[in-house]
Design an enzyme around this catalytic site. Structure first.
Site, short mmCIF file in Angstrom:
data_model
loop_
_atom_site.label_atom_id
_atom_site.label_comp_id
_atom_site.label_asym_id
_atom_site.label_seq_id
_atom_site.Cartn_x
_atom_site.Cartn_y
_atom_site.Cartn_z
N ASP A 1 -6.59 -1.18 -3.00
CA ASP A 1 -6.93 -2.00 -1.83
C ASP A 1 -7.87 -3.10 -2.30
O ASP A 1 -9.00 -2.83 -2.73
CB ASP A 1 -7.67 -1.18 -0.78
CG ASP A 1 -6.79 -0.21 -0.01
OD1 ASP A 1 -5.59 -0.14 -0.31
OD2 ASP A 1 -7.32 0.48 0.88
N HIS B 1 0.84 -1.20 0.00
CA HIS B 1 0.00 0.00 0.00
C HIS B 1 0.88 1.25 0.00
O HIS B 1 0.88 2.05 0.94
CB HIS B 1 -0.98 -0.07 1.17
CG HIS B 1 -1.87 -1.26 1.08
ND1 HIS B 1 -3.10 -1.24 0.46
CD2 HIS B 1 -1.66 -2.55 1.45
CE1 HIS B 1 -3.62 -2.45 0.47
NE2 HIS B 1 -2.76 -3.27 1.06
N HIS C 1 -2.20 3.24 -5.20
CA HIS C 1 -2.32 1.78 -5.05
C HIS C 1 -3.76 1.36 -4.84
O HIS C 1 -4.63 2.15 -4.47
CB HIS C 1 -1.48 1.30 -3.86
CG HIS C 1 -1.97 1.81 -2.53
ND1 HIS C 1 -1.63 3.04 -2.03
CD2 HIS C 1 -2.82 1.26 -1.61
CE1 HIS C 1 -2.21 3.23 -0.86
NE2 HIS C 1 -2.94 2.17 -0.59
N HIS D 1 -13.47 1.93 4.70
CA HIS D 1 -12.81 0.69 4.29
C HIS D 1 -13.73 -0.51 4.51
O HIS D 1 -13.86 -1.38 3.63
CB HIS D 1 -11.52 0.49 5.12
CG HIS D 1 -10.30 1.12 4.55
ND1 HIS D 1 -9.92 2.40 4.86
CD2 HIS D 1 -9.36 0.65 3.68
CE1 HIS D 1 -8.79 2.70 4.23
NE2 HIS D 1 -8.44 1.66 3.50
N HIS E 1 -7.60 -6.70 2.08
CA HIS E 1 -6.85 -5.73 2.90
C HIS E 1 -7.56 -5.48 4.23
O HIS E 1 -6.92 -5.23 5.25
CB HIS E 1 -6.71 -4.43 2.11
CG HIS E 1 -5.95 -3.36 2.81
ND1 HIS E 1 -4.75 -3.58 3.45
CD2 HIS E 1 -6.22 -2.02 2.97
CE1 HIS E 1 -4.30 -2.45 3.96
NE2 HIS E 1 -5.18 -1.49 3.70
#
Length: 270
Positions: free
Chosen positions: A95, A89, A93, A222, A99
């Site tokens: 994810d 990361h 980049h 996330h 992750h």
């Protein structure tokens, strides 16, 4: 096959079509042209949404910077080569779901059709200029929809906060407080959930180091995105150079087995 007899007849004019036949052919050609589907206009440009990966590029607090070690030289063998060292990361980049979620999809399992998508850019740079902890909210998404129309199916939605203007000064890009907590914009958890559930996106991106606002200890964006099997792209560049709607994003994601993410080349076709 073009036989000698056919060549002779053509030369003598025996095979020359009549004026009526020519006009009839022209008419048929015109009809066919009118019936042919319109050819889409070619795209006018490509915008690189990728930061150049260097040892000086900011990284998440505690991560080591990227390393380049020369291991082959043109003067000895005819070829140059570097050994590269970086955490997955680093830089611009991707994810992968793994992750954040144990057992979820890794880099090589990402559907390739999801890596080419309609690009949507939500601009929160005005509020990010006065609030480092600004987030994309559901209200921001609805405001975008009111101005630009519905978010296309299976879109990639990117937050533009203007944060890349700080990239040459890593300390201001990280923006750590006295406790070491980063302060930078991101998606609110509610906005991420909304994009997944109501808009059917394939992924989301930011021009900061994290999908979440830096002060969110729960990493709600996330969790909402990667937990739903979507992917994220962090540290995007040049989002101010692409339209809010109408471009296509192409994400050249890495494909190493079991990967949780990795540096990628991201292009916008405008």
């Amino acid at each position: 096959m073009c036989t000698p007899e056919i060549v002779r007849l053509a030369h003598d004019g025996a095979l020359r079509p009549s004026r009526r036949a020519l006009f009839g052919l022209a008419g048929l050609t015109a009809v066919a042209a009118a019936a042919a589907p319109a050819v889409a206009a070619p795209r006018t440009g490509v915008v690189d949404l990728t930061h150049t990966l260097t040892p000086q590029l900011p990284v998440w607090p505690g991560n080591p910077p990227m390393v380049m070690v020369p291991v082959a030289w043109h003067a000895s063998g005819g070829f140059g080569q570097f050994a590269l060292g970086y955490w997955e990361h680093t830089g611009t980049h991707i994810d992968a779901p793994a992750h954040r979620v144990p057992g979820a999809a890794t880099t090589e399992a990402l559907p390739v059709e999801d890596l080419v998508a309609p690009l949507v850019v939500i601009d929160i740079s005005a509020k990010a200029a006065v609030d480092a902890d600004a987030v994309v909210t559901v209200a921001d998404i609805d405001s975008w929809r009111a101005q630009h129309g519905e978010i296309p199916p299976r879109a990639f939605v990117a937050m533009y906060s203007g944060w890349e203007q700080r990239i040459t000064q890593p300390s201001t890009f990280l923006n750590l407080d006295h406790r070491g907590t980063p302060h930078a914009p991101g998606f609110s958890a509610a906005a991420a959930e909304y994009l997944v559930a109501q808009c059917g996106i394939v992924g989301a991106g930011v021009d900061t180091l994290s999908l979440d606002c830096g002060v969110d200890p729960e990493y709600g964006a996330h969790t909402a995105l990667l937990g739903a099997g979507r992917y994220g792209v962090e540290m995007l560049a040049n989002l101010a150079s692409v339209p809010a709607k109408g471009a296509t994003v192409v994400i050249g994601a890495p494909k190493h087995a079991g990967g949780t993410g990795g540096p990628c080349r991201v292009l916008a076709l405008t």
